[in-house]
Design an enzyme around this catalytic site. Structure first.
Site, mmCIF file in Angstrom:
data_model
loop_
_atom_site.group_PDB
_atom_site.id
_atom_site.type_symbol
_atom_site.label_atom_id
_atom_site.label_comp_id
_atom_site.label_asym_id
_atom_site.label_seq_id
_atom_site.Cartn_x
_atom_site.Cartn_y
_atom_site.Cartn_z
ATOM 1 N N LYS A 49 55.501 41.431 37.703
ATOM 2 C CA LYS A 49 54.994 40.178 39.210
ATOM 3 C C LYS A 49 53.524 40.553 38.995
ATOM 4 C CE LYS A 49 53.995 41.000 43.374
ATOM 5 N NZ LYS A 49 53.550 39.589 43.398
ATOM 6 N N GLU A 94 47.735 53.056 39.216
ATOM 7 C CA GLU A 94 46.797 52.896 39.507
ATOM 8 C C GLU A 94 45.730 52.128 41.041
ATOM 9 O OE1 GLU A 94 44.238 53.412 36.732
ATOM 10 O OE2 GLU A 94 45.849 53.709 35.111
ATOM 11 N N CYS A 132 37.879 47.512 39.976
ATOM 12 C CA CYS A 132 38.130 48.620 41.103
ATOM 13 C C CYS A 132 37.210 49.075 40.292
ATOM 14 C CB CYS A 132 39.470 49.169 40.499
ATOM 15 S SG CYS A 132 39.581 48.736 38.674
ATOM 16 N N GLU A 157 36.063 50.118 50.351
ATOM 17 C CA GLU A 157 36.472 49.417 48.966
ATOM 18 C C GLU A 157 36.476 47.924 49.659
ATOM 19 O OE1 GLU A 157 39.164 49.256 45.205
ATOM 20 O OE2 GLU A 157 39.647 49.112 47.382
HETATM 21 P P1 NAD Z 1 47.044 44.298 46.797
HETATM 22 O O1 NAD Z 1 47.635 45.831 46.866
HETATM 23 O O2 NAD Z 1 46.878 43.432 47.772
HETATM 24 O O3 NAD Z 1 48.322 43.662 46.131
HETATM 25 C C1 NAD Z 1 48.241 44.090 44.638
HETATM 26 C C2 NAD Z 1 50.258 43.411 43.724
HETATM 27 O O4 NAD Z 1 50.934 44.446 44.274
HETATM 28 C C3 NAD Z 1 49.605 41.725 44.033
HETATM 29 O O5 NAD Z 1 50.942 41.831 43.095
HETATM 30 C C4 NAD Z 1 50.853 41.849 45.116
HETATM 31 O O6 NAD Z 1 51.346 40.316 45.812
HETATM 32 C C5 NAD Z 1 51.264 42.909 45.119
HETATM 33 N N1 NAD Z 1 52.579 43.890 46.266
HETATM 34 C C6 NAD Z 1 52.143 43.297 48.135
HETATM 35 N N2 NAD Z 1 52.389 43.636 48.764
HETATM 36 C C7 NAD Z 1 53.437 43.731 48.689
HETATM 37 C C8 NAD Z 1 54.402 44.798 48.776
HETATM 38 N N3 NAD Z 1 54.898 45.181 50.082
HETATM 39 N N4 NAD Z 1 55.404 45.384 48.045
HETATM 40 C C9 NAD Z 1 55.259 44.952 46.654
HETATM 41 N N5 NAD Z 1 53.945 44.254 46.026
HETATM 42 C C10 NAD Z 1 53.239 44.161 46.912
HETATM 43 O O7 NAD Z 1 45.847 44.197 46.256
HETATM 44 P P2 NAD Z 1 44.876 43.036 44.899
HETATM 45 O O8 NAD Z 1 43.978 42.461 46.694
HETATM 46 O O9 NAD Z 1 45.472 41.723 44.564
HETATM 47 O O10 NAD Z 1 44.043 43.859 43.749
HETATM 48 C C11 NAD Z 1 42.860 44.484 44.570
HETATM 49 C C12 NAD Z 1 43.137 45.682 44.402
HETATM 50 O O11 NAD Z 1 43.513 45.983 42.914
HETATM 51 C C13 NAD Z 1 41.524 46.298 44.519
HETATM 52 O O12 NAD Z 1 42.188 47.728 45.928
HETATM 53 C C14 NAD Z 1 41.582 47.577 43.780
HETATM 54 O O13 NAD Z 1 40.572 48.558 43.881
HETATM 55 C C15 NAD Z 1 42.645 47.425 43.165
HETATM 56 N N6 NAD Z 1 42.641 47.592 41.671
HETATM 57 C C16 NAD Z 1 43.005 48.771 40.719
HETATM 58 C C17 NAD Z 1 42.494 49.451 39.684
HETATM 59 C C18 NAD Z 1 42.930 50.326 38.792
HETATM 60 O O14 NAD Z 1 43.134 50.299 37.748
HETATM 61 N N7 NAD Z 1 42.830 51.374 39.579
HETATM 62 C C19 NAD Z 1 42.208 47.945 38.572
HETATM 63 C C20 NAD Z 1 42.430 46.340 38.961
HETATM 64 C C21 NAD Z 1 42.452 46.653 40.624
#
Ligand code: NAD
Length: 504
Positions: free
Chosen positions: A184, A259, A293, A392
């Site tokens: 997803k 992650e 990240c 962050e």
């Molecule tokens: P997010 O957590 O808002 O969303 C990530 C994913 O989760 C999206 O696909 C979203 O639709 C889904 N999601 C949201 N609510 C959900 C729920 N209740 N149940 C299941 N899925 C759900 O993150 P974002 O804003 O898309 O991305 C930014 C974040 O990702 C930052 O915190 C960043 O640090 C992190 N990130 C981490 C890494 C890593 O390798 N550690 C890499 C890239 C991004």
């Protein structure tokens, strides 16, 4: 400027990729994909609903026995073809990624796409190298060996900051190990995940092995994370959503790989090459408009270099060219959305109350005013406990703080809940080596910040999550080990039976 990607043509049949074909979603909810450089809608699609997630999981389940039963060589051959198909589509993938994320075309062309092709080629090779302990007579009376088996259907949930690379990091180790997957992507950025799945099919990877559901987190994401036929959830995103996904995994006893967020420190000791540190800090803070990240977010600079570092960073940030992502001369694109830009701007506005905004801290006007742009921003004078240092921000914002002793620099680097990545800058091998030992993060760079490589693991400590992407370490997440034990004695009354009945 450059030829933009035509999404309406490519995804006319829908934005769900289930059992080898594109289909429309069935949630009844429409999602716009907006070009963040202009604010204009470039595509509209129907989000996945629970029924689409169920169909994708069923397709993955059906494809599982055939794919898990293929030989490593067969999986490897298909994945080598997959890498070749992706390489052949490099230009289109780069344009699609730049359009939906606002990434400069030079970043997608030189980093996102070649990194993905290389990852695919790496896992094509690694598919033949799933290793385990050697067989042996550890008990004396039995031969023991370990089978490394796929887990089953994997559900993966990805963020919007590197949609193509996140699709690759999730899908490749999973399928190399014989699993099938439902991915997803974030609802803002579905294009390159769909193209990635279609490229897998074009390479001959059977239908149903790689499926994509483009849906909202709360319905499609939660359905996938809680699905009884999904054996593992692999999630990349924020720590807050990661906790929710973990709750759903507990309820259905799933394997979990998280992650999560980061707040990478950048520690500059007083013997460091100042020019290298200044260049590294600006590149490390601004890559992908700071939506990375592992981005350098907190620079700690030992007192003798502090003033020169701050002025060097401010001067270099002023040379960064904001512009149209499709202009090859553009250094910095917009943030992924206006909402994300406003979130970053709000962090900076609050910081004005307790710190100094040295440069940036505003959205550009003129030609760029309709895009989600924000100028490179440098903050000083913030307390270690302040929001700008602890949270962050996920935008082009670097906070710089001074330190005195080496002990203090390392302690400050470790003083947030996160532990994804860090860098230390020094010409002294003992100091640098100490930093690698004592900084609590899944990756520590010395005299650089950001580079990643397919052969090496990526993943967090502490609130940044657990489990590894890339490298053969990722097979620890995507496989389970089975102990097989053969009796070698052919004796009916075995010696250990006396602990249950009879005497020796
Ligand atoms: P997010 O957590 O808002 O969303 C990530 C994913 O989760 C999206 O696909 C979203 O639709 C889904 N999601 C949201 N609510 C959900 C729920 N209740 N149940 C299941 N899925 C759900 O993150 P974002 O804003 O898309 O991305 C930014 C974040 O990702 C930052 O915190 C960043 O640090 C992190 N990130 C981490 C890494 C890593 O390798 N550690 C890499 C890239 C991004």
């Amino acid at each position: 400027m450059g030829n933009r990607f035509q999404a309406q043509d490519r995804f006319a049949d829908g934005a769900q990729y289930i059992a080898g074909r594109l289909s429309p979603g069935t949630s009844g909810r429409i999602q716009d994909v907006v070009d963040p450089a202009t604010g204009q809608t470039v595509h509209t699609y129907e989000l996945a609903g629970p029924g689409d997630v169920d169909a994708a999981v069923a397709a993955a389940r059906e494809a599982l026995p055939g794919w898990a039963g293929a030989t490593p060589g067969e999986r490897s051959d298909a994945m080598h073809r997959f890498a070749a198909v992706l390489a052949g589509q490099a230009d289109e993938l780069a344009r699609a990624e730049s359009l939906q994320c606002g990434k400069p075309i030079k970043l997608t062309t030189e980093f996102d796409v070649p990194g993905t092709v290389d990852n695919t080629a790496f896992f094509a090779g690694a598919a033949r190298l799933l290793q385990g302990q050697s067989a042996g007579e550890y008990s004396g009376d039995h031969t023991s060996y370990v089978r490394r088996e796929p887990i089953g259907v994997v559900g993966s949930i990805a963020p919007w900051n590197y949609p193509l690379q996140m699709a690759a990091w999730k899908v490749l180790p999973a399928i190399a190990a014989g699993n099938t997957i439902v991915l997803k992507p974030a609802e803002l950025t579905p294009f390159t995940s769909l193209m990635f799945a279609a490229a897998a099919a074009e390479a001959g990877i059977p239908d149903g092995v790689v499926n994509v559901v483009s849906g909202a987190g709360r319905d499609a994401g939660e359905r996938l994370a809680g699905h009884p036929d999904v054996a593992m959830t692999s999630f990349t995103g924020s720590t807050a959503v990661g906790k929710r996904v973990a709750e759903l995994a507990v309820a259905t006893v799933k394997r979990l790989h998280l992650e999560l967020g980061g707040k990478a420190p950048f520690v500059v000791f007083d013997d460091a090459d100042l020019e290298a540190a200044v260049h590294g800090a600006v590149a490390g803070a601004l890559i992908n408009t700071g939506q990375d990240c592992t981005a350098a977010t907190r620079a700690y600079v030992q007192r003798p270099l502090y003033d020169a570092f701050v002025s060097g960073v401010a001067d270099l940030m002023a040379t960064v060219r904001l512009g149209d992502p499709f202009d090859p001369a553009t250094d910095l694109g917009p943030l992924v959305s206006h909402a994300q830009r406003d979130r970053v701007a709000a962090f900076v506005e609050r910081a004005r109350g307790y710190a100094t905004v040295v440069t940036g801290g505003e959205a550009p006007q003129g030609e760029l005013k309709n895009g989600a742009y924000y100028r490179p921003t440098l903050i000083t004078g913030a307390a270690q406990t302040s929001e700008a240092v602890q949270s962050e921000i996920f935008g082009p914002v670097l906070v710089v703080l001074p330190f005195d002793s080496d002990d203090e620099g390392i302690a400050l680097a470790n003083d947030t809940p996160y532990g994804l990545a860090a860098s230390a800058w020094s010409r002294d091998v003992f100091r640098a080596n100490r930093a690698t030992r004592e900084i609590k993060a899944g990756c520590v760079w010395i005299n650089d910040h950001i580079p990643i490589i397919s052969e090496m693991p990526h993943g967090g400590y502490r609130a940044s999550g657990f489990g590894k992407d890339m490298s053969t370490y990722s097979f620890e997440e995507y496989t389970q080990v089975k102990h097989v034990m053969f009796d070698n004695t052919a004796v009916a009354a075995k010696d250990w039976h006396r602990t249950v009945f009879g005497d020796r």
